[in-house]
Every structure is written in structure tokens, then in C-alpha cells.
Design a protein around this motif. Sequence first.
Motif, mmCIF file in Angstrom:
data_model
loop_
_atom_site.group_PDB
_atom_site.id
_atom_site.type_symbol
_atom_site.label_atom_id
_atom_site.label_comp_id
_atom_site.label_asym_id
_atom_site.label_seq_id
_atom_site.Cartn_x
_atom_site.Cartn_y
_atom_site.Cartn_z
ATOM 1 N N LEU A 280 0.829 -1.208 0.000
ATOM 2 C CA LEU A 280 0.000 0.000 0.000
ATOM 3 C C LEU A 280 0.859 1.253 0.000
ATOM 4 C CD1 LEU A 280 -2.497 -1.226 2.711
ATOM 5 C CD2 LEU A 280 -2.894 -1.171 0.253
ATOM 6 N N VAL B 134 -2.372 6.522 2.469
ATOM 7 C CA VAL B 134 -3.350 5.857 3.343
ATOM 8 C C VAL B 134 -3.787 6.817 4.452
ATOM 9 C CG1 VAL B 134 -3.714 3.973 4.960
ATOM 10 C CG2 VAL B 134 -2.464 3.564 2.838
ATOM 11 N N VAL C 122 -9.388 0.251 3.448
ATOM 12 C CA VAL C 122 -8.174 -0.533 3.221
ATOM 13 C C VAL C 122 -8.169 -1.694 4.202
ATOM 14 C CG1 VAL C 122 -5.656 -0.529 3.382
ATOM 15 C CG2 VAL C 122 -6.836 1.396 2.311
ATOM 16 N N THR D 203 -5.945 -4.899 5.709
ATOM 17 C CA THR D 203 -4.575 -5.414 5.796
ATOM 18 C C THR D 203 -4.521 -6.807 6.398
ATOM 19 O OG1 THR D 203 -4.311 -4.335 7.952
ATOM 20 C CG2 THR D 203 -3.603 -3.105 6.011
ATOM 21 N N LEU E 236 -2.761 -1.344 -7.280
ATOM 22 C CA LEU E 236 -3.643 -1.643 -6.161
ATOM 23 C C LEU E 236 -4.599 -2.765 -6.553
ATOM 24 C CD1 LEU E 236 -4.690 1.913 -4.864
ATOM 25 C CD2 LEU E 236 -2.977 0.378 -3.874
ATOM 26 N N GLY F 220 -4.420 -5.373 1.179
ATOM 27 C CA GLY F 220 -2.995 -5.400 1.454
ATOM 28 C C GLY F 220 -2.380 -6.730 1.057
#
Length: 673
Positions: free
Chosen positions: A499, A504, A516, A518, A544, A574
Motif C-alpha cells: 500500500l 493511506v 483498506v 490489511t 492496487l 494489502g
Amino acid sequence: MSPELPPVVVTLAEIARIAGVGRAAVSNWRRRYDNFPSPVGGTDTSPQFSLPQVEEWLRRENKLKAALNPLDRLWPEYESLGNREATGLLVAQVGLWQSGVKTGRPTAGPPLDQRQRHLLERTLELAKQDEEHKIFDLLMERWLRAHVRQVTTTPVQLAELMAQAAAIKHPGPVRTVLDPACGVGTLLVAAGRRWGADHAAGLRFLGQDIDTVLVELAKARLAVGGFTERDLSNVSLAAGDTLRADAHPGVQADVILSNPPSNERDWGHAELATDPRWVYGQPPRTEPELAWVQHAAAALAPGGVAVLVLPPAVAARRAGRRIRAGLLRSGVLRTVIALPPGAAPPYGVGLHLWILCADGAPGRGGADGAELTFVDTTHAAPPASADKGGIDWPAVTAQITEVLSGTGAQGSISVPVVDLLDDQVDLTPARRVPRTRAATIVDLRRLWTRFDAHMRELRDAANALSALVPVNDDETVSLISVGELERAGALEIRPGQGLPESLVRRGERQEDGARVLTGAPLSGQAQLWLPATAVATGEQDGSLTVTASQDVIVSVLARAFDVWVDTDAPSVLGPQLVALRANPAVLDPWFLSGCLCAPANVHRAGTHASTTSRIDIRRLHVPRLSLEEQRRYGEIHRKITVFARELTDMRSVGGELSRALGDLLAAGQLPRA
């Protein structure tokens, strides 16, 4: 003539930073372009490339998203110096030279070699127009990020809070500030901002750290922070082990700010057994933090104040109860403050602030009226995850300063010392501070409304699921792997990617932002998201991984394996996540999700060799069923998901209800039967 420099190499991540794209985009370039530079070193999993060759290729293929940042060009050369110490000392030199405190050679470490001198000259040339010293700040930020596991830093907000607390408890003039474990000098810099007007009056700043590189960086930070060369004559920062070899023996400091190391067993317990600093008892080997507390108490001038960051276990461990009792009886320990988790490393732990005041400090009654003030800020601040972005620092700071200045009492209580001197001498604020308020009738009715809503959803799901009867059928259903489904075009596998940290955002998501992810969704994590423009650009250039409606998300780490259908798309994934995009003409996503998360399936696909093992997603299997049967099974899995979610939510709301009712019961505010 400039010396000829050895070749500088860069990793895929550094190429991505230079080009302004994600790492996955660089990996795609390697596969698509035959003329991409070949590795010149490293390993198969972490190759290294020649920086000049990479720069030439990026320009030739027009792959630079923006003008090349000179610092991105220089940083790989800093890393190529070969070790942490050399890089850190050179970064410190940049700060000293840039701030006008020039030196012919480092005050620590060997003299600069030809390559280092040339790199320093080029950096200073770049920094000539940098009046705000951003070059040094960025270099230091990258150095700290590269060595985050070796260097613990105090967040700037916490440092400012500690300086403010010390100023409230010590309103008089400050002549000496000490940090016996100064690290990169964050607390001394905060003290400089707080008492900066006293520079001309000869205010002294003293510090020590066992790491020579950190001491040099601290000197540079003070210089960059506005200390002139004359001011720095009143700054004494030394390298060495403070407990074993104090560089400032006999100092009498008006203010001590420190975030000392914790959980160290080899701190000198045996050789310091008879040390005169142990006024309240020799610290046990397992209590190094109490050694730092007594060191600070011994270094305070009459009326001086010390503010220390300590792990919460120090307040309650049985081995340290005798020393805690001594600190209470003497009146040295005045305040214990519980910070929310996320205030400082380790971010998953709610650390404590201890405030010590030497004899002569104001605000203390006689021996009969001695009290210890507890402050619990976790009730005033929103819950924080292990991420630094979750702390409401203005709220925490306001609460603490109001309590210390006597203008407020929220989340605090003062307890007579005699009431604390029991067998445990437990100084944990959460066990002393009552809740800020009891629930009102509005709170209770809102909680009951939420509880009833979850109860209805849970009852509906339970009724549907309880009617299901297992089928005793000896017929074996054939299986097909995810890898085979991919080859057949029934689904696409889209791995998550690194990322862009600079883009972010943390906290409440804007309406057009994309969340987002992760890892497996965990309650209490600070929300991460990306702006819509960044998501659109990242999806377009392949940097992405962005989900679409009904994509199946898989967390591939064995220790956190999970599968769920993304009902809140778009989401940006992620590197530990994978998106499976099913072809709806042949594969139902809810059926796919339900089959993939079966325990037997996971056992077949994972190695489970360690906590970092990854599930081989292509080895997961699903039954070969018609689309109609898949949808029927998918609907069952959807109901199971609703059942599990509502059960979890009802448990959470039920816990809030029981706590609220318990508080009202304890306060005598419930009606009698």
C-alpha cells in the motif's frame, strides 16, 4: 574532481518509491518488458538492481509518474553505506551541518571516508534552499523506519504531553532538564520548545543513551530544532549505560523526562547491588523499570519533577511491591496516569505515566494527608488499536492537564497512601478510578433496542438453520481445486499488494473513500482508507488490488486464515489478502466462501510450519455442483454468516448492558423490587 562512487543498488520497493507506483507495478514491468534491468545482487525473493540502470530505464520508458524526488535518488546511496551505524551517523551530520553547527568530523564513530564526504556534500547542496530542514527530517524518518525493530521512539504528541505535565507540576524557573535514556532526543526537543525562552538564562539539557548513533541523532535534532551553537554549549549528551556508568553523576535536575527501556534483564542487577540510588530497596532483576524510577528520583533537585513512561505491569508486579510502598511513604510518587493503548510503542499496550516530585515540590499535604492521584484516560479517549492513528490526543491532553492543574477531575481519583499500603501495593489506575458516569435511562433503552434487534435477526437465522437435516448419502461428491477453477476461467485470483503509505488515511472514512484491509477483520482496529482518486489511479495502473461486489476475500496467513464475501466493496487489499472474483455464470460466491473456510480444506492447503506460513489458495477445494445447487448451499452459508455475526454483536451489546446495570446496581440507582 568528484571521486568515483561504488555502484548503488536498489530493491523493488525502492524502485516503486522512485517511480511513484506500487511494488506490484514494478513486478509487472519485470515480467512484461524484456529490457528491464537485470538484477546485480540480492536473492531471488529480494533482488537488487543498479540504480543508474533503473533510472535510465524509467526515463526511457516514460514510467516516472512525477518529477524524480532527489531524496528518493539519494536515499539508496545512504542505505548502500552498508550498516546502520554509518548511515545514522551521516544523517546526524546532515542535521548538524544544515543547522549551522558545522564539524570537521563526527563527534562519534570513525572519520567520514571519501564516499561519505561526497554524499554529505551532495545532500547539503540539495538542502541549501531548505530553510525548514525537511531534508534532515525525511532522512531521519526513513532511517528510523528502516530500523523500527531496533529503535523505540517516543511519539511527538506524548512528548509534548509529558513536558506540559512537568510544567504544571513545576511552575517555577527550570535550570536543568535531564533525559537519562534520551534515544533520538524527542523528549529533549519537546522540553526545548516548552522552556525555549530560558536558553539565554543558561538552561542546561542533559541526556545519555547506550546507543552512540542515537545520541548523535539527538544532537542533530536539537540543533535543527532551533538550538544555536551557543545554546548547544549548554547541551551535554553522552553515550553510555546510564545505570552502570552515569555520565552526569550528582546532577540535580529540575525536570526529568524519560521513556526508559523496559523488560531488560541484563541491566546491572548484580554489580549495582550496593548502589546508593536504591533508597527504596534494591530493584529485583526482573524489575529494571524500578531501577530507572529510583535513578530519576535520585537525580531530582529539591522541588524537581520527573515524568516517566512505564509499562503497566510495573504498577502491580509482586516483586516490586516493597519499592512501590517506599515511593508512596516518602511522598516521591504523586501521580499514576493510564494512557490508552496506541499512545507509544508497544502500541498494543496501555502504558503508564509516573510523576515523581522531590521534597519541596508544591501541592503535597502533610504525612497524614498524603494521597496518590490516579488518572485513567482510557475512559475519555476512543479505543485505539495497535495503530498509532487511533489516539484522540487533544482529549487525553485536556483531561490530564485539567486533573494536574486542579481544574477538573474527570477520570481521576485521589486515594490516601495508607489505603494503598496493603499486601499488593497495586497502583493500577483502572482498579481505582470509578467510571465517569452511570448509564442514563436513554442509554439503557438504546442498548435494549439494539439487543432486541440482534435477538430478532438471530432468532430468524436460527429458525432457518435449525430446520436443516444432514443427508446420509454414501455418494461421493467430486472436488475441484481453486487452481483448476482459475484455469477453467470460473474465477480470477487477485493478490493484495503493498500500500502507498503516504496516501493511506486513518480514522473516519470520507463518503467517496475506499476502506483498506490489511488482514482478517478485527474489532477495535483504527479504520484505514484511501481517497477515491488514489483508488482509481491504483486500479488503472495495476498497483492496487480493488474488490468489486461479491468478491470473495481470503486472508492467507495460516495463523489468521479467514474467508468472507465482500459486501462493502470497493475495498483495497494489502499483501496478506487475496480477492477471488467468481464468474457468476458458473460459480456462486457465497457457495465458494462457505466451502473454502472448512477446517479440513484449510488443513489440506496449509503447511502450518510456523505462524508466518501462508495458505496455498490454489490447493483449496470445492465440490463439483450445479449452479442451482451452489446457490442453495450459498444461501445456507449466508444464513450461517448472519447467525455468527448476530451472535457476536448480541454478545457485545449484552456485555454493555450487563456492565451498565452493574454500575447502576453498585451506585444504588436501580429501583427496589
